[in-house]
Motif scaffolding. Structure first.
Motif, mmCIF file in Angstrom:
data_model
loop_
_atom_site.group_PDB
_atom_site.id
_atom_site.type_symbol
_atom_site.label_atom_id
_atom_site.label_comp_id
_atom_site.label_asym_id
_atom_site.label_seq_id
_atom_site.Cartn_x
_atom_site.Cartn_y
_atom_site.Cartn_z
ATOM 1 N N ALA A 17 2.694 -14.144 0.019
ATOM 2 C CA ALA A 17 1.943 -13.214 0.865
ATOM 3 C C ALA A 17 2.743 -11.698 0.194
ATOM 4 O O ALA A 17 2.284 -10.951 -0.064
ATOM 5 N N ASP A 18 4.304 -12.297 0.513
ATOM 6 C CA ASP A 18 5.179 -11.376 -0.031
ATOM 7 C C ASP A 18 4.958 -11.087 -1.643
ATOM 8 O O ASP A 18 5.570 -9.516 -2.214
ATOM 9 N N LEU A 19 4.837 -12.456 -2.608
ATOM 10 C CA LEU A 19 4.771 -11.959 -3.638
ATOM 11 C C LEU A 19 3.437 -10.916 -3.992
ATOM 12 O O LEU A 19 3.496 -10.829 -4.805
ATOM 13 N N ALA A 20 2.836 -11.358 -3.410
ATOM 14 C CA ALA A 20 1.201 -10.355 -3.963
ATOM 15 C C ALA A 20 1.442 -9.281 -3.694
ATOM 16 O O ALA A 20 1.436 -8.159 -4.116
ATOM 17 N N ARG A 21 2.639 -8.979 -2.671
ATOM 18 C CA ARG A 21 2.823 -7.269 -1.715
ATOM 19 C C ARG A 21 4.303 -6.606 -2.986
ATOM 20 O O ARG A 21 3.218 -5.707 -3.248
ATOM 21 N N ARG A 22 4.513 -7.905 -2.979
ATOM 22 C CA ARG A 22 5.453 -7.244 -4.884
ATOM 23 C C ARG A 22 4.323 -6.555 -5.239
ATOM 24 O O ARG A 22 4.843 -5.736 -6.165
ATOM 25 N N ILE A 23 3.963 -7.634 -6.255
ATOM 26 C CA ILE A 23 3.136 -7.516 -7.760
ATOM 27 C C ILE A 23 2.578 -5.752 -6.912
ATOM 28 O O ILE A 23 2.461 -5.088 -8.043
ATOM 29 N N PHE A 24 1.790 -5.687 -6.185
ATOM 30 C CA PHE A 24 1.453 -4.437 -5.596
ATOM 31 C C PHE A 24 1.703 -3.183 -5.805
ATOM 32 O O PHE A 24 2.141 -2.118 -6.738
ATOM 33 N N ARG A 25 3.413 -3.331 -4.864
ATOM 34 C CA ARG A 25 4.160 -2.337 -4.902
ATOM 35 C C ARG A 25 4.533 -1.316 -6.139
ATOM 36 O O ARG A 25 4.162 -0.545 -6.800
ATOM 37 N N ALA A 26 4.489 -2.656 -7.649
ATOM 38 C CA ALA A 26 5.195 -2.798 -8.235
ATOM 39 C C ALA A 26 4.441 -2.066 -9.410
ATOM 40 O O ALA A 26 4.629 -0.990 -9.818
ATOM 41 N N SER A 27 3.698 -2.714 -9.136
ATOM 42 C CA SER A 27 1.880 -1.935 -9.918
ATOM 43 C C SER A 27 1.688 -0.628 -9.469
ATOM 44 O O SER A 27 1.683 0.236 -10.616
ATOM 45 N N PHE A 28 1.731 -0.532 -8.083
ATOM 46 C CA PHE A 28 1.154 0.742 -7.723
ATOM 47 C C PHE A 28 2.552 1.794 -7.820
ATOM 48 O O PHE A 28 2.703 3.112 -8.440
ATOM 49 N N ASN A 29 4.303 1.190 -8.657
ATOM 50 C CA ASN A 29 5.364 2.308 -8.160
ATOM 51 C C ASN A 29 5.199 2.605 -10.114
ATOM 52 O O ASN A 29 5.273 4.254 -10.185
ATOM 53 N N GLY A 30 5.161 1.954 -10.703
ATOM 54 C CA GLY A 30 4.612 1.897 -12.124
ATOM 55 C C GLY A 30 3.361 3.322 -12.468
ATOM 56 O O GLY A 30 3.899 4.318 -13.638
#
Length: 196
Positions: A17-30
């Motif tokens: 879940a931490d990995l999924a959150r990180r990927i989503f957050r990085a994608s959103f920020n980008g």
């Protein structure tokens, strides 16, 4: 973004879940960092382009996670990671963006997302290097391929030495690299291995 992040319970698969959150957050920020680069005048066109950019960031960072997992975990455990990660990314993403749509339409969108994810995985897998320091636009360099795809999604076309295109291309490549470093995938993926 918060409704998507709220889909996780702390006790439910914390490392994945931490990995999924990180990927989503990085994608959103980008995606947020590129909002001013969208070349579409009407609201619906701009919104659609931003969703496509958001999805491409997700495909890219999921591919990067897969690459790192292969090196850290090997083929079999990488496949297991992907089987756990994909539903944690795809379903909440579709629900957070298209939650108001009928269930059959959301199911179709999830299928299309997975199909495009698989296509992106194949396309990104052809890249033999992350960067080509001699040629920023090398088609076989992963960050260059990503930047070219995102520029196209933003509505930019390369026409010779078009300054706006060149600047945006460089911005996208640099942004993706910075976000990739922030993801700290080797450490996060090693935590997955400890959890299994």
């Amino acid at each position: 973004m918060q409704p998507w992040l709220d889909t996780f319970r702390e006790s439910e698969h914390p490392p994945i879940a931490d990995l999924a959150r990180r990927i989503f957050r990085a994608s959103f920020n980008g995606t947020q960092a590129l909002m001013s680069s969208v070349r579409d005048e009407d609201y619906i066109g701009r919104t659609e382009r931003l969703y496509l950019v958001q999805f491409e960031f997700l495909y890219f960072f999921m591919h990067m996670a897969s690459r790192v997992a292969f090196g850290e975990l090997g083929h079999e455990r990488r496949c297991k990671m992907q089987d756990q990660l994909i539903p944690l990314i795809v379903q909440p993403t579709i629900e957070s963006i298209f939650g108001h749509s009928p269930a059959n339409m959301k199911d179709k969108m999830e299928s299309e997302f997975i199909e495009k994810l698989n296509n992106a995985e194949l396309e990104y897998a052809t890249c033999k290097q992350l960067f080509d320091r001699e040629n920023l636009f090398a088609s076989n360099a992963l960050f260059s391929k990503f930047a070219a795809i995102v520029c196209d999604l933003l509505g930019l076309k390369r026409k010779g030495e078009d300054t706006i295109y060149l600047q945006t291309f460089a911005k996208v490549a640099e942004l993706a690299l910075d976000l990739y470093k922030e993801l700290n995938l080797p450490e996060v993926i090693r935590a997955l291995d400890k959890d299994s």
